[in-house]
Structures are given as C-alpha cells and as structure tokens.
Scaffold this active site. Structure first.
Site: not given
Length: 251
Positions: A19, A67
C-alpha cells in the site's frame, strides 16, 4: 539489521499488502501511476530478498476486485504493469514458482494469458513460491469455497457432518498453501482490506508508515525482527507454549 535476524525462525509464509503507491507519487507531484511503476521495482527487490532468506511463500496483494472501481486509466496502467513485470529472469535466477489467487475471468485476456503462461513456465521451480493475489477478494474466495462444498454435498460426495475447517481450507483458491505466518502492510493504514481473512486467523500483523515504493531490505528485516519477538500461542497459555518450545529444543 540482518545480523539481528534469527535465521532459524524466518517466517515460512509472508503475506504483504503493498500500500501507498499512489500517495508516494502525489507527495512528489506525480500522477498516481508513477507510484505503481516505482512499486514494481520494490516488488522485484523484496521478492529476491525473501527468496534469499529462505521464505517458502510470498503472497502479494496486487489488485483487489474492488480496485476495478478506480479510474479506468489507473486500472489500465496497472494491468500494463502486470504484463511488464512478469519477466522470466526474476523467477529463473531465484528458482521461484508463480501461483495466482483470484477471479482471473475478470482480467483482460492478455493478462490472463500472461499469468497462465508464467505459472506453466515456472511450475518446475523448487524454491520460493510467489503468490500474486490479483482480481482478489477474500469474501468472494470464501463464497467460492462455500459453493464448491455445497456442490459436493449435493452430489453425495460428502455429507454436511463431514465439513470441518480443513474442508473449507481445501476448497479456497489458496488450497494446499500454508497459512501466512506474518502479514505486512505498508502505507500507514491499519486494516487488512478483505485480504486472506480465513488464512490470517493466527497470522502476526506488522503495520508500518513507509509507502511501498520506499519499503526496502531494512524495512523487511524490521518486520521479521518484530515477528520473531512475539510468542505465537495459537490459543494456548504462555506457559504451555514455553514448555512445548523447551521440549522441541531438547529433542
């Protein structure tokens, strides 16, 4: 920090939530896609480091089903990076096998073909297994396993009373893999974002503020040292765990 590692207690399965790519880029006044490109270099470096340390499985959260809701240009850029990342040298030079977790039917055909060919081309390697979680959702994985089990009950292959924890594990996309010993998340967020929910029931968690493109050998070693400082009890008392460890050392 490598000298601080206990090489006899290296986690055999490390899972990583990579991340912070987008924020890394925006902090530099760049488009988010530049962060993803920088993150690919880190991915290659960390993969080689884990292989050299003797890690057996490295599972990387590359792209979640959620996503797909990101801007189309960013999704397209990420798919392009997937195609460019999987070069044979990394796998050949480090004896690494590739495995993919996720609903590949959602991916562009070119990406599906690339991932399938890489799995076939690396199937004979005997070192670390790199596991890419792409088009992945842990909730969807559990739904998939539930449907598989239901079909087996419906066909008479098994009964409801036959269902146990192993049954679920053996019908997940990750069937045959050990559960992660250590879950690392970079980027400062403290959550696991629909990632390996079943498998991480007893994993040790390590969160750091470092954005993924800046995560390096020292960061990896810090995570492993933190893991090695903990006592994994799996529901037992500290005294029980220590007694078992002493018994093992005496053998």
């Amino acid at each position: 920090m490598k000298e601080q590692l206990d090489m006899n207690r290296i986690p055999q399965h490390i899972a990583i939530i990579m991340d912070g790519n987008g924020r890394w880029a925006m902090d530099r006044g760049l488009d988010r896609t530049f962060g993803h490109k920088a993150g690919v270099d880190t991915l290659e470096n960390i993969t080689a480091l884990c292989s050299n340390l003797g890690v057996k499985y490295l599972t990387l959260y590359a792209f979640s089903i959620e996503n797909f809701n990101r801007p189309a240009y960013e999704v397209e850029a990420l798919m392009g990076l997937v195609l460019n990342f999987f070069k044979m040298d990394l796998f050949h030079n480090n004896n690494i096998k590739l495995r993919v977790l996720g609903d590949m039917s959602r991916l562009p055909e070119s990406v599906q073909n690339k991932l399938n060919s890489m799995q076939q081309d690396t199937a004979h390697y005997t070192g670390m297994t790199m596991v890419i979680a792409i088009s992945y959702s842990s909730k969807q994985e559990i739904v998939f396993a539930t449907k598989q089990i239901a079909k087996k009950v419906q066909s008479g292959e098994m009964t409801i009373d036959d269902i146990d924890e192993d049954t679920v594990s053996n019908n997940l996309w990750s069937a045959g893999m050990p559960d992660p010993d250590l879950l690392i998340r970079t980027g400062g967020e403290i959550r696991i974002s629909n990632y390996l929910l079943w498998q991480c029931a007893y994993s040790e968690f390590y969160f750091c503020d470092t954005y993924w493109p800046d995560f390096d050998e020292e960061g990896l070693h810090k995570a492993i040292i933190a893991y090695q400082s903990r006592q994994r009890r799996f529901g037992k008392t500290e005294a029980q765990t220590e007694a078992e460890a002493t018994s093992q050392n005496d053998k």
